[in-house]
Design an enzyme around this catalytic site. Structure first.
Site, mmCIF file in Angstrom:
data_model
loop_
_atom_site.group_PDB
_atom_site.id
_atom_site.type_symbol
_atom_site.label_atom_id
_atom_site.label_comp_id
_atom_site.label_asym_id
_atom_site.label_seq_id
_atom_site.Cartn_x
_atom_site.Cartn_y
_atom_site.Cartn_z
ATOM 1 N N ASP A 13 0.822 -1.226 0.000
ATOM 2 C CA ASP A 13 0.000 0.000 0.000
ATOM 3 C C ASP A 13 0.849 1.267 0.000
ATOM 4 O OD1 ASP A 13 -2.329 -1.699 0.405
ATOM 5 O OD2 ASP A 13 -1.706 -1.826 2.497
ATOM 6 N N LYS A 16 2.527 2.091 -5.130
ATOM 7 C CA LYS A 16 3.267 1.556 -6.275
ATOM 8 C C LYS A 16 2.547 1.817 -7.584
ATOM 9 C CE LYS A 16 3.451 -2.568 -4.523
ATOM 10 N NZ LYS A 16 2.944 -2.230 -3.176
ATOM 11 N N GLY A 40 -4.068 -4.914 -4.443
ATOM 12 C CA GLY A 40 -4.733 -3.867 -5.213
ATOM 13 C C GLY A 40 -3.901 -2.616 -5.360
ATOM 14 N N HIS A 41 -4.100 -1.914 -6.464
ATOM 15 C CA HIS A 41 -3.471 -0.616 -6.624
ATOM 16 C C HIS A 41 -4.400 0.284 -7.431
ATOM 17 C CE1 HIS A 41 -1.811 -3.606 -9.439
ATOM 18 N NE2 HIS A 41 -1.872 -2.675 -10.372
ATOM 19 N N GLN A 224 2.341 -5.915 -3.333
ATOM 20 C CA GLN A 224 2.490 -5.975 -1.872
ATOM 21 C C GLN A 224 3.782 -5.275 -1.426
ATOM 22 O OE1 GLN A 224 1.948 -10.086 -2.663
ATOM 23 N NE2 GLN A 224 0.334 -10.240 -1.147
#
Length: 430
Positions: A13, A16, A40-41, A224
C-alpha cells in the site's frame, strides 16, 4: 537500455500503482512478477480512477506490452472480470497488449474455499489473509500439483492435473469438514474459461529476453511489500511469495543481470493491513489522523489499515534485502499540518537497543520504537512538483529519511495525480 524493478519497501500500500504508471511512460514492457489478485493498486489519470489488482499498471497505457509472469498466481475468472471492467472504462486489451506466461499457476475455486476455511477455523493465530486462495495456490505450485495456464490447452493433461490436485485437496477438506470437490463441475468450469485465458498465453521468458536484446526498456512491477516476503517478512504474517527484487528474475524468466535499477516505494509514514507485529503503530489521535488524511483503506478488501510513524529501521532493512538503488517517497502531503513528526530510528528489546527487526516472532512482538522528533510544517505540500515548492521543514524530513535508511530519494510523490511528482534521479537513465 536500463531495466527497472519496482518493489514495495514496507507492508504494501505504498503507492506503487501511481509510480509504476508514471514510469511506464518511459518503458516499453511492464511485467508483474509475483502475487495475485490480493494486491490492489489505484491509478488516477486525468481525474479518472482505475482500480487494478491482477493486471499490470501499464495496461491502461497505449502502446505498452503488459505481462503477467510465472511468479504470479492467476485466478482466471477474476482476470476476465478485471479485463471486462477496464474495457468498460475505454481501455483496449488484446493479445498484443497483454501476455500471460504459459507456466503461470492457476487459482482455482477450491483454493479460495480452503483459504477461508482455514482462516475461520484457526484458533491459534489468524494470519489475516484476503481469503482469495493465494496461499493454497502457491502451496500447490511447490507441491507440484498445480494446474497451469498451458494445461488448459490439452484436455487429457488438464484431467491429470486436476486429479492430482484433488487427491490432496479432498483429504484436507475432509479434515476441515468440507464436502469433496465436484470434479466434473471443476473441469467444466475450467474448460469454459480456457479460451479467454489461452488467448493471452505466451512464452513470456522468451518474449522478455528478445525485448531486452532489442534494446527495449522493461519495468518489473512487484505487488504488496517486502515486509510481507515469505522469507524476509514478519513471518508468519506474510504473503505466500517472495516480494523482494530478486523475484523479478525468477518470476518472469529473465536473468538477474538484466536488472539495472531497483526502486523501492516508501510511504512517508507506515501502514499495515491485517495481523502481525507493527512496532511503530499508533493507536491514538495521530494514528487516526494519518488514516483519515491518507484514506487508508485496502483497494481490494476495504479493510482499514493500521497506521504509524515512519519506521526507518524496517525500510533500511528492506532496502538492503532488495538491493534498492533509490526510493520513491510517497504521500508526503499526508504529513502536512503536524506540529511534530516522529521517525522510528531503533528498537528497544527488553532494554537492548536494536538497529534491525529480529526474526523471532516473540521478539518482534516485544520490540518498542525509539523515536527521533522533527518539526512539522503548516504549509501544504500537495501537488508540489519541485523542491522549491516544498517547505524547508519538509525537505529536512526527506533528507533525514535518506540518512536513516542509507538510500537516496529518486522520486517524491505529493498526491495521487501522476504529474505531482518530483524527479531526482531517473531510474531509466542509461
Amino acid at each position: 537500455m536500463a531495466n527497472v524493478v519496482v518493489v514495495g519497501a514496507q507492508w504494501g500500500d505504498e503507492g506503487k500503482g501511481k509510480i509504476v504508471d508514471w514510469l511506464s511512460e518511459r518503458a516499453d514492457v511492464i511485467a508483474r512478477f509475483q502475487g495475485g489478485h490480493n494486491a490492489g493498486h489505484t491509478l488516477v489519470i486525468d481525474g479518472k480512477v482505475f482500480k487494478l489488482s491482477l493486471l499490470p499498471s501499464g495496461i491502461v497505457r497505449e502502446g505498452k506490452l503488459s505481462v503477467i509472469g510465472n511468479g504470479v498466481v492467476l485466478d482466471p475468472w477474476h482476470l476476465v472480470k478485471e479485463i471486462e471492467g477496464l474495457r468498460g472504462q475505454g481501455i483496449t486489451i488484446t493479445p498484443e497488449t497483454l501476455m500471460i506466461a504459459e507456466n503461470t499457476p492457476l487459482i482455482l475455486p477450491i483454493h479460495g474455499e480452503l483459504d477461508r476455511a482455514r482462516e475461520s477455523q484457526n484458533s491459534v493465530a489468524k494470519i489475516g489473509t484476503t481469503g482469495r486462495g493465494i496461499g493454497p495456490a502457491y502451496e500447490d505450485k511447490v507441491g507440484r500439483r498445480a494446474v497451469r495456464v498451458a494445461d488448459l490447452a490439452d484436455d487429457a493433461t488438464l484431467e491429470v492435473r486436476v486429479d492430482r490436485a484433488l487427491v490432496h485437496h479432498n483429504a484436507l477438506r475432509a479434515g476441515l469438514g468440507l464436502e469433496p470437490v465436484d470434479r466434473e463441475r471443476l473441469l467444466a468450469d475450467l474448460r469454459a474459461i480456457a479460451p479467454a485465458v489461452l488467448e493471452y498465453a505466451a512464452p513470456v521468458w522468451k518474449v522478455l529476453n528478445e525485448k531486452r536484446k532489442a534494446g527495449k526498456r522493461i519495468l518489473f512491477e512487484g505487488a504488496q511489500g517486502s515486509l510481507l516476503d515469505i522469507d524476509f517478512g514478519t513471518y508468519p504474517f506474510v504473503t505466500s511469495s517472495n516480494v523482494i527484487a530478486g523475484q523479478a528474475a525468477t518470476g518472469t524468466g529473465i536473468g538477474p543481470g538484466a536488472i539495472d535499477f531497483v526502486l523501492g516505494i516508501v510511504k512517508a509514514y507506515t501502514t499495515r493491513v491485517g495481523e502481525g507485529p507493527f512496532p511503530a503503530e499508533l493507536k491514538d489521535a495521530d494514528g487516526e489522523r494519518l488514516g483519515q488524511r491518507g484514506h487508508e483503506f485496502g483497494t481490494v478488501t476495504g479493510r482499514k489499515r493500521r497506521c504509524g510513524w515512519f519506521d526507518a529501521v524496517l525500510v533500511r532493512q528492506t532496502c538492503a534485502t532488495s538491493g534498492v538503488n533509490g526510493i520513491a517517497l510517497t504521500k508526503l502531503d499526508v504529513l502536512d499540518g503536524f506540529d511534530t513528526l516522529k521517525i522510528c530510528v531503533a528498537y528497544d528489546l527488553d532494554g537492548e537497543r536494536l538497529d534491525h527487526l529480529p526474526i523471532a516472532a516473540d521478539q518482534q512482538a516485544r520490540c518498542k520504537p525509539i523515536y527521533e522528533e522533527l518539526p512539522g510544517w503548516s504549509e501544504s505540500t500537495e501537488g508540489a512538483r519541485s523542491w522549491a515548492d516544498l517547505p524547508a521543514e519538509a525537505i529536512k524530513y526527506v533528507r533525514r529519511v535518506e540518512e536513516l535508511i542509507d538510500c537516496p530519494v529518486a522520486l517524491l510523490s505529493t498526491s495521487p495525480e501522476r504529474e505531482d511528482t518530483i524527479l531526482v534521479t531517473d531510474p531509466f537513465a542509461d
